[in-house]
Scaffold this motif. Structure first.
Motif, short mmCIF file in Angstrom:
data_model
loop_
_atom_site.label_atom_id
_atom_site.label_comp_id
_atom_site.label_asym_id
_atom_site.label_seq_id
_atom_site.Cartn_x
_atom_site.Cartn_y
_atom_site.Cartn_z
N THR A 1 -0.15 4.50 -0.41
CA THR A 1 -0.78 5.76 0.00
C THR A 1 -1.40 5.59 1.38
O THR A 1 -1.70 4.46 1.79
N PHE A 2 -1.58 6.66 2.11
CA PHE A 2 -2.23 6.55 3.43
C PHE A 2 -3.42 7.49 3.58
O PHE A 2 -4.20 7.36 4.50
N ASP A 3 -3.57 8.42 2.66
CA ASP A 3 -4.68 9.37 2.73
C ASP A 3 -5.25 9.56 1.33
O ASP A 3 -4.54 10.06 0.46
N PRO A 4 -6.51 9.19 1.08
CA PRO A 4 -7.48 8.60 2.00
C PRO A 4 -7.07 7.20 2.45
O PRO A 4 -6.38 6.50 1.71
N PRO A 5 -7.52 6.79 3.65
CA PRO A 5 -7.18 5.44 4.13
C PRO A 5 -7.90 4.38 3.31
O PRO A 5 -8.94 4.65 2.71
N VAL A 6 -7.36 3.18 3.32
CA VAL A 6 -7.93 2.09 2.53
C VAL A 6 -9.34 1.73 3.05
O VAL A 6 -10.19 1.26 2.29
N THR A 7 -9.60 2.03 4.31
CA THR A 7 -10.92 1.75 4.89
C THR A 7 -12.00 2.60 4.24
O THR A 7 -13.18 2.26 4.29
N ALA A 8 -11.61 3.73 3.62
CA ALA A 8 -12.59 4.62 2.97
C ALA A 8 -13.29 3.93 1.81
O ALA A 8 -14.35 4.36 1.36
N LEU B 1 0.84 -1.20 0.00
CA LEU B 1 0.00 0.00 0.00
C LEU B 1 0.88 1.25 0.00
O LEU B 1 1.63 1.49 0.94
#
Ligand SMILES: [Zn+2]
Length: 292
Positions: free
Chosen positions: A36-43, A34
Protein backbone atom coordinates in the motif's frame (compact mmCIF):
# COMPACT_ATOMS: atom_id res chain seq x y z
CA UNK A 1 5.08 -21.60 6.40
CA UNK A 2 3.42 -20.09 9.43
CA UNK A 3 -0.21 -21.19 9.61
CA UNK A 4 -3.01 -20.40 12.05
CA UNK A 5 -1.35 -21.83 15.20
CA UNK A 6 1.96 -20.06 14.61
CA UNK A 7 0.34 -16.75 13.66
CA UNK A 8 -1.95 -17.04 16.70
CA UNK A 9 1.13 -17.53 18.87
CA UNK A 10 2.94 -14.58 17.26
CA UNK A 11 -0.18 -12.49 17.94
CA UNK A 12 0.01 -13.34 21.66
CA UNK A 13 3.75 -12.83 21.65
CA UNK A 14 3.49 -9.34 20.15
CA UNK A 15 0.48 -8.42 22.29
CA UNK A 16 2.52 -9.06 25.43
CA UNK A 17 5.61 -7.22 24.24
CA UNK A 18 4.47 -4.48 21.93
CA UNK A 19 1.08 -3.19 23.11
CA UNK A 20 1.44 0.17 24.84
CA UNK A 21 4.70 0.95 23.08
CA UNK A 22 5.21 3.78 20.64
CA UNK A 23 6.39 3.10 17.10
CA UNK A 24 9.57 5.02 16.35
CA UNK A 25 9.59 4.06 12.72
CA UNK A 26 9.06 1.31 10.19
CA UNK A 27 11.89 0.63 7.75
CA UNK A 28 10.81 -1.12 4.58
CA UNK A 29 13.92 -2.87 3.28
CA UNK A 30 12.28 -5.05 0.64
CA UNK A 31 10.29 -2.46 -1.29
CA UNK A 32 8.07 -5.07 -2.97
CA UNK A 33 6.82 -6.24 0.44
CA UNK A 34 4.86 -3.04 1.00
CA UNK A 35 1.57 -3.38 -0.84
CA UNK A 36 0.00 0.00 0.00
CA UNK A 37 1.17 3.59 -0.43
CA UNK A 38 -1.62 5.63 1.15
CA UNK A 39 -1.41 6.19 4.09
CA UNK A 40 2.40 6.13 3.83
CA UNK A 41 4.35 3.83 6.13
CA UNK A 42 5.86 6.92 7.79
CA UNK A 43 2.38 7.69 9.20
CA UNK A 44 2.95 4.88 11.75
CA UNK A 45 5.82 6.81 13.39
CA UNK A 46 4.77 8.28 16.76
CA UNK A 47 1.64 6.14 17.07
CA UNK A 48 1.11 3.75 19.98
CA UNK A 49 0.41 0.07 19.41
CA UNK A 50 -3.01 -0.44 20.97
CA UNK A 51 -3.80 -4.00 19.93
CA UNK A 52 -2.65 -7.06 18.01
CA UNK A 53 -5.09 -9.34 16.22
CA UNK A 54 -5.09 -12.23 13.77
CA UNK A 55 -7.20 -12.65 10.63
CA UNK A 56 -6.56 -16.11 9.19
CA UNK A 57 -2.79 -16.10 8.63
CA UNK A 58 -2.61 -12.29 8.69
CA UNK A 59 -1.12 -10.48 11.67
CA UNK A 60 -2.70 -7.10 12.44
CA UNK A 61 -1.06 -4.43 14.60
CA UNK A 62 -3.48 -1.69 15.53
CA UNK A 63 -1.56 1.56 16.01
CA UNK A 64 -4.08 4.10 17.29
CA UNK A 65 -6.50 3.14 14.52
CA UNK A 66 -3.93 2.83 11.75
CA UNK A 67 -3.12 -0.81 11.05
CA UNK A 68 0.08 -2.49 9.99
CA UNK A 69 -1.09 -5.82 8.57
CA UNK A 70 1.43 -8.53 7.77
CA UNK A 71 1.22 -11.75 5.79
CA UNK A 72 4.35 -13.87 6.25
CA UNK A 73 3.67 -16.03 3.17
CA UNK A 74 5.64 -19.20 2.63
CA UNK A 75 9.09 -18.36 3.91
CA UNK A 76 8.52 -15.29 6.05
CA UNK A 77 9.14 -15.05 9.76
CA UNK A 78 9.09 -12.58 12.63
CA UNK A 79 12.13 -12.01 14.80
CA UNK A 80 11.85 -10.05 18.05
CA UNK A 81 14.82 -7.86 18.96
CA UNK A 82 15.31 -6.71 22.57
CA UNK A 83 17.36 -3.72 21.54
CA UNK A 84 17.59 -2.18 18.12
CA UNK A 85 19.28 1.04 19.26
CA UNK A 86 22.67 -0.17 18.01
CA UNK A 87 21.31 -1.73 14.82
CA UNK A 88 22.80 -0.45 11.61
CA UNK A 89 20.54 1.40 9.19
CA UNK A 90 19.23 -1.04 6.65
CA UNK A 91 19.74 -0.71 2.94
CA UNK A 92 17.74 -2.59 0.36
CA UNK A 93 19.74 -5.62 -0.63
CA UNK A 94 19.68 -9.33 -1.12
CA UNK A 95 19.44 -10.35 2.54
CA UNK A 96 16.40 -11.88 4.21
CA UNK A 97 15.39 -8.71 6.10
CA UNK A 98 12.18 -7.29 4.62
CA UNK A 99 10.74 -4.91 7.22
CA UNK A 100 12.03 -3.57 10.52
CA UNK A 101 9.69 -2.04 13.11
CA UNK A 102 11.51 0.09 15.66
CA UNK A 103 9.84 0.86 18.99
CA UNK A 104 10.56 3.73 21.39
CA UNK A 105 13.09 3.06 24.18
CA UNK A 106 11.78 1.96 27.57
CA UNK A 107 12.93 3.34 30.94
CA UNK A 108 16.02 1.09 30.83
CA UNK A 109 17.04 2.66 27.55
CA UNK A 110 16.45 -0.47 25.47
CA UNK A 111 14.76 0.18 22.16
CA UNK A 112 13.12 -3.11 21.17
CA UNK A 113 11.42 -3.94 17.94
CA UNK A 114 10.88 -6.71 15.50
CA UNK A 115 12.01 -7.70 12.07
CA UNK A 116 10.17 -9.50 9.31
CA UNK A 117 12.47 -11.75 7.36
CA UNK A 118 11.92 -13.85 4.28
CA UNK A 119 14.18 -16.67 3.16
CA UNK A 120 14.59 -17.86 -0.41
CA UNK A 121 14.29 -16.15 -3.75
CA UNK A 122 10.50 -16.08 -4.06
CA UNK A 123 9.49 -12.94 -2.22
CA UNK A 124 5.85 -13.10 -1.20
CA UNK A 125 5.85 -11.49 2.25
CA UNK A 126 3.32 -8.68 2.30
CA UNK A 127 2.81 -5.65 4.52
CA UNK A 128 -0.11 -3.24 4.34
CA UNK A 129 -0.76 0.09 6.06
CA UNK A 130 -4.48 0.75 6.23
CA UNK A 131 -7.20 2.32 8.35
CA UNK A 132 -9.42 -0.64 7.62
CA UNK A 133 -7.94 -4.17 7.42
CA UNK A 134 -11.13 -5.37 5.72
CA UNK A 135 -10.08 -3.38 2.67
CA UNK A 136 -7.16 -5.76 2.11
CA UNK A 137 -8.49 -8.20 -0.52
CA UNK A 138 -6.92 -11.27 1.14
CA UNK A 139 -8.51 -10.36 4.48
CA UNK A 140 -11.88 -9.42 3.01
CA UNK A 141 -12.11 -12.78 1.24
CA UNK A 142 -11.33 -14.93 4.30
CA UNK A 143 -13.71 -17.73 5.16
CA UNK A 144 -14.70 -18.48 8.77
CA UNK A 145 -11.99 -18.92 11.40
CA UNK A 146 -11.93 -22.53 12.63
CA UNK A 147 -11.17 -21.40 16.20
CA UNK A 148 -14.23 -19.15 16.26
CA UNK A 149 -17.32 -20.34 18.16
CA UNK A 150 -19.39 -19.92 15.02
CA UNK A 151 -17.38 -22.68 13.31
CA UNK A 152 -19.78 -25.50 14.21
CA UNK A 153 -20.37 -28.88 12.57
CA UNK A 154 -23.36 -27.34 10.77
CA UNK A 155 -21.23 -24.45 9.54
CA UNK A 156 -18.71 -26.93 8.13
CA UNK A 157 -21.54 -28.94 6.56
CA UNK A 158 -22.72 -25.77 4.83
CA UNK A 159 -19.20 -25.10 3.55
CA UNK A 160 -18.70 -28.62 2.16
CA UNK A 161 -22.19 -29.16 0.77
CA UNK A 162 -22.23 -29.54 -2.97
CA UNK A 163 -18.50 -28.89 -3.41
CA UNK A 164 -16.88 -31.14 -6.02
CA UNK A 165 -13.43 -30.16 -4.73
CA UNK A 166 -10.96 -32.60 -3.22
CA UNK A 167 -10.93 -32.11 0.53
CA UNK A 168 -7.19 -31.36 0.75
CA UNK A 169 -7.49 -28.38 -1.61
CA UNK A 170 -10.66 -27.19 0.05
CA UNK A 171 -9.09 -27.12 3.52
CA UNK A 172 -6.20 -25.00 2.22
CA UNK A 173 -8.44 -22.49 0.46
CA UNK A 174 -8.40 -19.35 2.63
CA UNK A 175 -11.69 -18.19 1.14
CA UNK A 176 -13.38 -21.34 2.46
CA UNK A 177 -11.73 -21.76 5.88
CA UNK A 178 -9.19 -19.22 7.20
CA UNK A 179 -5.77 -20.17 8.50
CA UNK A 180 -5.11 -23.75 7.38
CA UNK A 181 -2.22 -24.35 4.97
CA UNK A 182 -0.35 -27.29 3.50
CA UNK A 183 1.01 -28.63 6.80
CA UNK A 184 -2.12 -28.53 8.95
CA UNK A 185 -4.38 -29.79 6.17
CA UNK A 186 -2.19 -32.94 6.07
CA UNK A 187 -2.43 -33.19 9.86
CA UNK A 188 -6.20 -32.64 9.95
CA UNK A 189 -6.83 -35.31 7.30
CA UNK A 190 -4.60 -37.79 9.13
CA UNK A 191 -6.48 -37.12 12.38
CA UNK A 192 -9.81 -37.51 10.54
CA UNK A 193 -8.56 -40.74 8.84
CA UNK A 194 -9.60 -39.32 5.50
CA UNK A 195 -8.07 -39.46 2.03
CA UNK A 196 -6.81 -36.06 0.83
CA UNK A 197 -8.45 -36.77 -2.54
CA UNK A 198 -11.93 -37.38 -1.14
CA UNK A 199 -14.55 -35.17 -2.80
CA UNK A 200 -16.11 -32.79 -0.25
CA UNK A 201 -19.72 -33.35 -1.33
CA UNK A 202 -19.43 -37.12 -0.78
CA UNK A 203 -18.81 -36.85 2.97
CA UNK A 204 -21.48 -38.38 5.20
CA UNK A 205 -22.77 -36.50 8.25
CA UNK A 206 -20.61 -38.71 10.49
CA UNK A 207 -17.51 -37.96 8.38
CA UNK A 208 -18.25 -34.22 8.51
CA UNK A 209 -18.49 -34.45 12.30
CA UNK A 210 -15.16 -36.34 12.39
CA UNK A 211 -13.53 -33.78 10.11
CA UNK A 212 -14.83 -30.91 12.24
CA UNK A 213 -13.45 -32.58 15.36
CA UNK A 214 -10.10 -33.12 13.63
CA UNK A 215 -9.86 -29.47 12.51
CA UNK A 216 -10.71 -28.02 15.91
CA UNK A 217 -8.55 -30.50 17.87
CA UNK A 218 -5.51 -30.40 15.58
CA UNK A 219 -5.40 -26.59 15.47
CA UNK A 220 -6.35 -26.23 19.14
CA UNK A 221 -3.54 -28.56 20.23
CA UNK A 222 -1.02 -26.81 17.99
CA UNK A 223 -2.04 -23.43 19.42
CA UNK A 224 -1.68 -24.87 22.92
CA UNK A 225 1.83 -26.20 22.18
CA UNK A 226 2.91 -22.93 20.59
CA UNK A 227 1.42 -20.75 23.32
CA UNK A 228 3.98 -18.80 25.29
CA UNK A 229 6.88 -19.77 23.05
CA UNK A 230 9.23 -17.10 21.84
CA UNK A 231 8.92 -16.29 18.13
CA UNK A 232 12.30 -17.91 17.47
CA UNK A 233 11.19 -21.25 18.95
CA UNK A 234 7.95 -21.58 17.01
CA UNK A 235 9.37 -23.16 13.88
CA UNK A 236 10.98 -26.05 15.75
CA UNK A 237 7.82 -26.58 17.78
CA UNK A 238 5.67 -26.72 14.65
CA UNK A 239 7.99 -29.30 13.09
CA UNK A 240 8.14 -31.54 16.15
CA UNK A 241 4.35 -31.55 16.55
CA UNK A 242 3.57 -32.77 13.03
CA UNK A 243 2.56 -36.42 12.63
CA UNK A 244 2.51 -36.84 8.83
CA UNK A 245 3.44 -33.57 7.16
CA UNK A 246 7.01 -33.67 5.79
CA UNK A 247 7.50 -37.12 7.32
CA UNK A 248 7.40 -39.31 4.20
CA UNK A 249 9.32 -42.57 4.76
CA UNK A 250 8.91 -42.46 8.53
CA UNK A 251 6.51 -44.72 10.45
CA UNK A 252 3.04 -43.42 11.33
CA UNK A 253 2.88 -43.10 15.11
CA UNK A 254 -0.72 -44.28 15.11
CA UNK A 255 -0.43 -47.53 13.10
CA UNK A 256 3.25 -48.00 12.19
CA UNK A 257 2.68 -47.94 8.40
CA UNK A 258 5.14 -45.92 6.32
CA UNK A 259 4.03 -42.36 5.62
CA UNK A 260 3.81 -41.66 1.90
CA UNK A 261 3.91 -38.64 -0.30
CA UNK A 262 2.22 -37.27 -3.41
CA UNK A 263 4.16 -34.55 -5.24
CA UNK A 264 2.77 -31.71 -7.30
CA UNK A 265 4.49 -28.99 -9.31
CA UNK A 266 5.25 -26.74 -6.35
CA UNK A 267 4.09 -28.64 -3.29
CA UNK A 268 3.56 -32.11 -1.89
CA UNK A 269 1.25 -33.83 0.53
CA UNK A 270 1.94 -36.60 3.00
CA UNK A 271 -0.47 -39.20 4.36
CA UNK A 272 -0.64 -42.62 5.98
CA UNK A 273 -2.17 -45.30 3.71
CA UNK A 274 -3.39 -47.52 6.57
CA UNK A 275 -4.99 -44.64 8.50
CA UNK A 276 -6.37 -42.72 5.53
CA UNK A 277 -6.78 -44.66 2.29
CA UNK A 278 -7.64 -48.23 3.31
CA UNK A 279 -3.99 -49.26 2.91
CA UNK A 280 -3.85 -48.25 -0.76
CA UNK A 281 -1.09 -45.86 -1.82
CA UNK A 282 -2.35 -42.87 -3.80
CA UNK A 283 -1.04 -42.45 -7.32
CA UNK A 284 1.99 -40.22 -7.44
CA UNK A 285 2.67 -39.50 -11.09
CA UNK A 286 6.09 -38.05 -10.47
CA UNK A 287 7.19 -41.07 -8.45
CA UNK A 288 5.79 -43.69 -10.85
CA UNK A 289 7.58 -41.91 -13.69
CA UNK A 290 10.85 -42.10 -11.79
CA UNK A 291 10.41 -45.79 -11.07
CA UNK A 292 9.90 -46.78 -14.72
ZN1 LIG B 1 -1.22 -44.62 10.24
Amino acid sequence: MPELPEVESLTHFLRERAVGRTVLGVDVVAIQALKTFDPPVTALGGLTITGVARHGKFLDLDCDGLHLVIHLARAGWLRWRDDLSGAKPVRPGKGPLAVRVRLAPDEEGLAPGFELTEAGTQKRLAAYVTKNPDEIPGVAALGPDPLDESFTVDALKGILGGSRTQIKGLLRDQKIIAGIGNAYSDEVLHAAKMSPFKIAATLTDAQIADLHEAIVTTLGEAVERAHGLAAKDLKAEKKSGLRVHNRAGQPCDVCGDTIREVSFADSSLQYCPTCQTGGKPLADRRLSRLLK
